[in-house]
Design a protein around this motif. Sequence first.
Motif, PDB file in Angstrom:
ATOM      1  N   ASP A  31       3.418  75.571  88.837  1.00  0.00           N
ATOM      2  CA  ASP A  31       2.362  75.791  87.851  1.00  0.00           C
ATOM      3  C   ASP A  31       2.329  77.243  87.382  1.00  0.00           C
ATOM      4  O   ASP A  31       2.011  77.541  86.219  1.00  0.00           O
ATOM      5  CB  ASP A  31       1.004  75.390  88.429  1.00  0.00           C
ATOM      6  CG  ASP A  31       0.624  76.232  89.650  1.00  0.00           C
ATOM      7  OD1 ASP A  31       1.484  76.393  90.543  1.00  0.00           O
ATOM      8  OD2 ASP A  31      -0.521  76.723  89.703  1.00  0.00           O
ATOM      9  N   GLU A  32       2.678  78.167  88.274  1.00  0.00           N
ATOM     10  CA  GLU A  32       2.727  79.582  87.906  1.00  0.00           C
ATOM     11  C   GLU A  32       3.865  79.844  86.916  1.00  0.00           C
ATOM     12  O   GLU A  32       3.699  80.605  85.953  1.00  0.00           O
ATOM     13  CB  GLU A  32       2.884  80.447  89.157  1.00  0.00           C
ATOM     14  CG  GLU A  32       1.648  80.413  90.057  1.00  0.00           C
ATOM     15  CD  GLU A  32       1.895  81.087  91.393  1.00  0.00           C
ATOM     16  OE1 GLU A  32       0.932  81.591  91.992  1.00  0.00           O
ATOM     17  OE2 GLU A  32       3.067  81.090  91.853  1.00  0.00           O
ATOM     18  N   SER A  35       2.870  78.583  83.523  1.00  0.00           N
ATOM     19  CA  SER A  35       1.931  79.468  82.833  1.00  0.00           C
ATOM     20  C   SER A  35       2.674  80.622  82.165  1.00  0.00           C
ATOM     21  O   SER A  35       2.286  81.072  81.079  1.00  0.00           O
ATOM     22  CB  SER A  35       0.898  80.012  83.825  1.00  0.00           C
ATOM     23  OG  SER A  35       1.480  80.956  84.721  1.00  0.00           O
ATOM     24  N   ARG A  36       3.755  81.112  82.809  1.00  0.00           N
ATOM     25  CA  ARG A  36       4.548  82.180  82.185  1.00  0.00           C
ATOM     26  C   ARG A  36       5.285  81.640  80.948  1.00  0.00           C
ATOM     27  O   ARG A  36       5.404  82.332  79.928  1.00  0.00           O
ATOM     28  CB  ARG A  36       5.586  82.766  83.155  1.00  0.00           C
ATOM     29  CG  ARG A  36       5.098  83.207  84.519  1.00  0.00           C
ATOM     30  CD  ARG A  36       3.773  83.916  84.540  1.00  0.00           C
ATOM     31  NE  ARG A  36       3.766  85.140  83.746  1.00  0.00           N
ATOM     32  CZ  ARG A  36       2.692  85.864  83.511  1.00  0.00           C
ATOM     33  NH1 ARG A  36       1.522  85.476  83.983  1.00  0.00           N
ATOM     34  NH2 ARG A  36       2.765  86.957  82.790  1.00  0.00           N
TER      35      ARG A  36
END
Length: 364
Positions: A31-32, A35-36
Amino acid sequence: MTDREIPADYLKGYADLLTDASATGRRLRRDELESRRLLGERAAENGQGLRALVVGHLSATRALWTRLPSAPGAEGSSGVRATAATVLAAAEQAIDAFAEGYERAQRLAVRKEEAARREFIDDLLYGRSDLGRLSERAERFGLRLAHAHAVAVAAGPEPYDDAHPVMRRVESVLNVRFGERQILLTTKDGRLICVAPGDQDDVLRFFTKQAYAATDGGRVAIGRPHPGAGGVVHSYEEALGALDLAERMALDSPVLHAADLLVFPVLTRDRQAMADLVRSTLGPLREARGGAVPLLETLTAYFDSGCVAAEAARRLSLSVRALTYRLERIQRLTGSDPADPMHRYTLQTAVIGARLLDWPSKEL
């Protein structure tokens, strides 16, 4: 704003990711990374430069470096190296995901632009859109349809699309030669197409030369200049008609100008009248031994050679005597003497009509 200064929105959460990775030694979660990617997409959509964005991330990493916590159990020089490896790995993941999102948005934008360009070209060449709206869209692609334009169409031994090496080669040399001139180069139905202002003959001449060479001896037809959005359609159809005419008439010229072929549409405007002329004038040739085709070829060669018997015989690989015999036979069957100026026009017009109507292969 310098190369190292980018809007803070595109670095949102970046410091927290590195800090957490440094403290725990973990890699970034799915998920990180997503997001990027989303931030990268937003940056591309807003017209930010990728180089400045990457430099900004690296600058932020360096500024954060001295404040990063050490990973658990990371002591001494080996611990420093382990922490550095962890942080750099997290930075690499984050920047790579950001760049992936940026490129994803760019690819989508390119596809949308290509789709819009293809839709515009289809509407332009087929005249399917409102002319006022079409003129507005044309300026986006470098054309001012209030002016007259002419269209050149090149056909080769194989079909071409916008990604074909032949298209790329011609496009490259035209861009080098003419730069920012208002020229539209594209492909349609496997052919190369160049739309240029009607008063810029040098563009179409250069395109013709390059297309002929790139297609390894293809054929190029040039329509007449016509004003307005409808004028592009008209010129394009003239060029297509010239290519079709060259095929049916077995014309050997590699470059065709619609302006030089206007007599042929006139001759076929009343197709029924032309068919009647062919049947009544040349129909008796079918009674000859071997049918009408050899005698029709004789008439074609005779007229194409300027009614010079020796030249016509050479083209047909016949002796002059054999050619003369065929001409006499044609006169007996049709009642018209090819050498008589009074009869010649009717015979020659009928021969042209036969080629245009593909007689005697097709019944009239």
